[in-house]
Design a protein around this motif. Structure first.
Motif, PDB file in Angstrom:
ATOM      1  N   ILE A   1      32.882  33.352  40.788  1.00  0.00           N
ATOM      2  CA  ILE A   1      33.295  34.532  40.051  1.00  0.00           C
ATOM      3  C   ILE A   1      33.052  34.338  38.555  1.00  0.00           C
ATOM      4  CG2 ILE A   1      35.106  34.871  41.773  1.00  0.00           C
ATOM      5  CD1 ILE A   1      37.162  34.419  39.536  1.00  0.00           C
ATOM      6  N   ASP A   2      33.013  35.439  37.828  1.00  0.00           N
ATOM      7  CA  ASP A   2      32.824  35.410  36.380  1.00  0.00           C
ATOM      8  C   ASP A   2      33.729  36.476  35.778  1.00  0.00           C
ATOM      9  OD1 ASP A   2      31.817  34.529  34.014  1.00  0.00           O
ATOM     10  OD2 ASP A   2      29.823  35.428  34.227  1.00  0.00           O
ATOM     11  N   ALA A   3      34.863  36.052  35.234  1.00  0.00           N
ATOM     12  CA  ALA A   3      35.841  36.989  34.671  1.00  0.00           C
ATOM     13  C   ALA A   3      35.507  37.277  33.217  1.00  0.00           C
ATOM     14  CB  ALA A   3      37.249  36.405  34.781  1.00  0.00           C
ATOM     15  N   PRO A   4      35.982  38.399  32.671  1.00  0.00           N
ATOM     16  CA  PRO A   4      35.725  38.710  31.258  1.00  0.00           C
ATOM     17  C   PRO A   4      36.256  37.618  30.341  1.00  0.00           C
ATOM     18  CG  PRO A   4      36.700  40.595  32.401  1.00  0.00           C
ATOM     19  CD  PRO A   4      36.795  39.432  33.336  1.00  0.00           C
TER      20      PRO A   4
ATOM     21  N   ASP B   1      41.333  33.828  49.612  1.00  0.00           N
ATOM     22  CA  ASP B   1      40.484  33.243  48.587  1.00  0.00           C
ATOM     23  C   ASP B   1      40.750  34.021  47.300  1.00  0.00           C
ATOM     24  OD1 ASP B   1      38.274  32.770  46.797  1.00  0.00           O
ATOM     25  OD2 ASP B   1      37.156  31.941  48.477  1.00  0.00           O
ATOM     26  N   ILE B   2      41.399  33.382  46.344  1.00  0.00           N
ATOM     27  CA  ILE B   2      41.854  34.086  45.149  1.00  0.00           C
ATOM     28  C   ILE B   2      40.678  34.607  44.329  1.00  0.00           C
ATOM     29  CG2 ILE B   2      43.069  33.782  42.946  1.00  0.00           C
ATOM     30  CD1 ILE B   2      44.995  31.914  44.440  1.00  0.00           C
ATOM     31  N   GLY B   3      39.608  33.854  44.240  1.00  0.00           N
ATOM     32  CA  GLY B   3      38.443  34.326  43.514  1.00  0.00           C
ATOM     33  C   GLY B   3      37.863  35.593  44.123  1.00  0.00           C
TER      34      GLY B   3
ATOM     35  N   ARG C   1      37.301  41.664  44.223  1.00  0.00           N
ATOM     36  CA  ARG C   1      37.563  42.876  45.001  1.00  0.00           C
ATOM     37  C   ARG C   1      38.474  43.846  44.249  1.00  0.00           C
ATOM     38  NH1 ARG C   1      41.170  43.116  49.618  1.00  0.00           N
ATOM     39  NH2 ARG C   1      41.062  40.851  49.720  1.00  0.00           N
ATOM     40  N   ASP C   2      39.387  43.309  43.428  1.00  0.00           N
ATOM     41  CA  ASP C   2      40.310  44.159  42.687  1.00  0.00           C
ATOM     42  C   ASP C   2      39.772  44.577  41.320  1.00  0.00           C
ATOM     43  OD1 ASP C   2      42.058  44.003  44.792  1.00  0.00           O
ATOM     44  OD2 ASP C   2      43.395  42.543  43.849  1.00  0.00           O
ATOM     45  N   GLY C   3      38.546  44.176  41.012  1.00  0.00           N
ATOM     46  CA  GLY C   3      37.948  44.602  39.751  1.00  0.00           C
ATOM     47  C   GLY C   3      38.351  43.782  38.542  1.00  0.00           C
ATOM     48  N   HIS C   4      38.735  42.523  38.755  1.00  0.00           N
ATOM     49  CA  HIS C   4      39.111  41.662  37.636  1.00  0.00           C
ATOM     50  C   HIS C   4      38.015  40.658  37.275  1.00  0.00           C
ATOM     51  CE1 HIS C   4      43.079  43.347  37.699  1.00  0.00           C
ATOM     52  NE2 HIS C   4      43.309  42.918  38.922  1.00  0.00           N
ATOM     53  N   ALA C   5      36.932  40.649  38.020  1.00  0.00           N
ATOM     54  CA  ALA C   5      35.834  39.708  37.757  1.00  0.00           C
ATOM     55  C   ALA C   5      34.581  40.209  38.467  1.00  0.00           C
ATOM     56  CB  ALA C   5      36.193  38.303  38.251  1.00  0.00           C
ATOM     57  N   TRP C   6      33.449  39.632  38.048  1.00  0.00           N
ATOM     58  CA  TRP C   6      32.180  39.886  38.715  1.00  0.00           C
ATOM     59  C   TRP C   6      31.854  38.736  39.662  1.00  0.00           C
ATOM     60  CZ3 TRP C   6      32.961  41.213  33.619  1.00  0.00           C
ATOM     61  CH2 TRP C   6      32.587  42.501  33.213  1.00  0.00           C
ATOM     62  N   SER C   7      31.019  39.004  40.643  1.00  0.00           N
ATOM     63  CA  SER C   7      30.440  37.935  41.433  1.00  0.00           C
ATOM     64  C   SER C   7      29.494  37.149  40.526  1.00  0.00           C
ATOM     65  CB  SER C   7      29.670  38.520  42.630  1.00  0.00           C
ATOM     66  OG  SER C   7      29.137  37.504  43.445  1.00  0.00           O
TER      67      SER C   7
ATOM     68  N   GLU D   1      32.173  43.161  44.822  1.00  0.00           N
ATOM     69  CA  GLU D   1      31.934  43.719  43.496  1.00  0.00           C
ATOM     70  C   GLU D   1      31.444  45.166  43.591  1.00  0.00           C
ATOM     71  OE1 GLU D   1      28.419  43.250  40.349  1.00  0.00           O
ATOM     72  OE2 GLU D   1      29.543  41.378  40.639  1.00  0.00           O
ATOM     73  N   ARG D   2      30.517  45.425  44.501  1.00  0.00           N
ATOM     74  CA  ARG D   2      29.996  46.783  44.661  1.00  0.00           C
ATOM     75  C   ARG D   2      31.087  47.754  45.094  1.00  0.00           C
ATOM     76  NH1 ARG D   2      24.419  44.888  47.699  1.00  0.00           N
ATOM     77  NH2 ARG D   2      23.194  44.496  45.797  1.00  0.00           N
ATOM     78  N   MET D   3      31.984  47.287  45.962  1.00  0.00           N
ATOM     79  CA  MET D   3      33.081  48.149  46.378  1.00  0.00           C
ATOM     80  C   MET D   3      33.991  48.467  45.202  1.00  0.00           C
ATOM     81  SD  MET D   3      36.009  47.530  49.305  1.00  0.00           S
ATOM     82  CE  MET D   3      34.800  47.644  50.633  1.00  0.00           C
TER      83      MET D   3
END
Length: 257
Positions: free
Chosen positions: A63-66, A112-114, A119-125, A139-141
């Protein structure tokens, strides 16, 4: 005596089979049980094994978070805090990243927390070259449902944000600083008797009362006070908080004269 073609083929096949069967089995991933004691940002934590020892600086795999100083950075961090606080977790080690941190998956039971953060919109794949990462479907969802950071059509991936604004200790001086977004970190509940977790305006939410420990933080945006920045500068390797070399860290953020 010469071998026939059929005999020679059978011999070669037997030798090949022997090589294959004697090969060492694939190494199983290392799994460590423990707890998170600091959340640095939306994809970085300090993890302490249940058996004790020094905290492990962990970067969540896949994952890659802001960045903490870009829009949705504080919210991504707070979402990670909610998933880890007060829980015994499993860290599945995947390797190390370019900064020497342990790269791994954090699991809470079957979660899996990542993957959940994406899935919740807090990070990108996490992207690598042409690979869109393990959670591109999630991410697309999230994008289609405009969840979290995807509600902003202009949301920048961290790599692009850093290219435009530089690292957080510099970018935080600009219009995208956390103070300008109006976002405040959520309060954090205590994780054990007598050790209340503390919400701060910096990039680290402490889940344990022990802040005086080298835990992988190196930048001013990850500090919570001038005193803490000074301690890290004096005691921890690899800090990047004293650009002019005068022994006073974070003069813009924390130790202004």
């Amino acid at each position: 005596m010469s071998l026939s073609i059929g005999s020679l083929a059978a011999t070669l096949l037997a030798l090949a089979s022997g090589v294959l069967t004697s090969a060492a089995p694939a190494r199983a991933a290392t799994e460590i049980t423990g707890t998170v004691v600091h959340v640095v940002d939306g994809d970085s934590v300090s993890f302490v094994p249940a058996t004790g020892g020094e905290p492990i600086a962990v970067r969540l795999h896949g994952i890659d978070a802001p960045e903490i100083c870009q829009p949705w950075g504080p919210q991504a961090r707070d979402a990670l805090v909610e998933h880890v606080q007060g829980h015994t977790l499993r860290l599945v080690v995947q390797g190390r990243d370019e900064h020497g941190r342990t790269l791994g998956r954090l699991l809470r039971g079957d979660l899996d927390i990542g993957e959940r953060l994406v899935r919740d919109g807090h990070a990108w794949s996490y992207r690598y070259k042409h690979d869109r990462g393990p959670f591109v479907a999630q991410e697309r969802m999230a994008q289609s449902l405009k969840r979290g950071l995807h509600a902003d059509p202009g949301a920048l991936m961290p790599r692009e944000f850093r290219r435009r604004h530089g690292p957080c200790q510099d970018a935080a001086q600009g219009p995208v600083a956390p103070a300008a977004t109006g976002a405040a970190p959520a309060a954090v509940a205590a994780t054990s008797p007598g050790t209340a977790a503390t919400a701060t305006t910096g990039t680290v939410l402490s889940l344990r009362g022990d802040a005086r420990r080298c835990d992988g933080r190196t930048q001013c945006s990850q500090m919570t006070s001038c005193e803490e920045a000074t301690w890290f500068l004096r005691h921890c390797p690899g800090t990047q908080m004293d650009g002019d070399g005068d022994g006073i860290p974070c003069e813009r953020q924390w130790c202004a004269r």
